[in-house]
Design a protein around this motif. Sequence first.
Motif, PDB file in Angstrom:
ATOM      1  N   GLU A  76       0.835  -1.199   0.000  1.00  0.00           N
ATOM      2  CA  GLU A  76       0.000   0.000   0.000  1.00  0.00           C
ATOM      3  C   GLU A  76       0.873   1.252   0.000  1.00  0.00           C
ATOM      4  N   PRO A  77       0.354   2.361  -0.543  1.00  0.00           N
ATOM      5  CA  PRO A  77       1.109   3.611  -0.530  1.00  0.00           C
ATOM      6  C   PRO A  77       1.439   4.027   0.901  1.00  0.00           C
ATOM      7  N   GLY A  78       2.625   4.521   1.105  1.00  0.00           N
ATOM      8  CA  GLY A  78       3.035   4.972   2.425  1.00  0.00           C
ATOM      9  C   GLY A  78       3.649   3.885   3.289  1.00  0.00           C
ATOM     10  N   GLU A  79       3.530   2.639   2.866  1.00  0.00           N
ATOM     11  CA  GLU A  79       4.060   1.540   3.679  1.00  0.00           C
ATOM     12  C   GLU A  79       5.583   1.609   3.790  1.00  0.00           C
ATOM     13  N   GLY A 134       7.467   4.252   3.698  1.00  0.00           N
ATOM     14  CA  GLY A 134       7.776   5.324   4.632  1.00  0.00           C
ATOM     15  C   GLY A 134       7.602   4.886   6.076  1.00  0.00           C
ATOM     16  N   ARG A 135       6.554   4.137   6.352  1.00  0.00           N
ATOM     17  CA  ARG A 135       6.332   3.639   7.709  1.00  0.00           C
ATOM     18  C   ARG A 135       7.418   2.651   8.126  1.00  0.00           C
ATOM     19  N   TYR A 139      10.593   2.584   7.010  1.00  0.00           N
ATOM     20  CA  TYR A 139      11.820   3.339   7.279  1.00  0.00           C
ATOM     21  C   TYR A 139      11.708   4.130   8.574  1.00  0.00           C
ATOM     22  N   LYS A 140      10.547   4.717   8.835  1.00  0.00           N
ATOM     23  CA  LYS A 140      10.345   5.475  10.075  1.00  0.00           C
ATOM     24  C   LYS A 140      10.543   4.566  11.280  1.00  0.00           C
TER      25      LYS A 140
END
Length: 65
Positions: free
Chosen positions: A7-10, A12-13, A15-16
């Motif tokens: 899913e989009p944003g996964e 980024g989550r 890496y965060k």
Amino acid sequence: MSISIKEPGELGRIYKRRFDHRIDYRKKVWRALVEGYFQNLVKDTDTVLDLGCGYGEFINHVRCR
């Protein structure tokens, strides 16, 4: 090993969660490196191009134009 991003944003989550807890440590290390060594090589009036700067730790700590 492969990571399947579903899913989009996964990404980024991921890496965060993986790297955010290290940000304060990296800032302290780079502050010490710049103040203790690198700043002696860069004048306040110099222009610095930080190629491949990653998170920008060097350029965010060095005093330059």
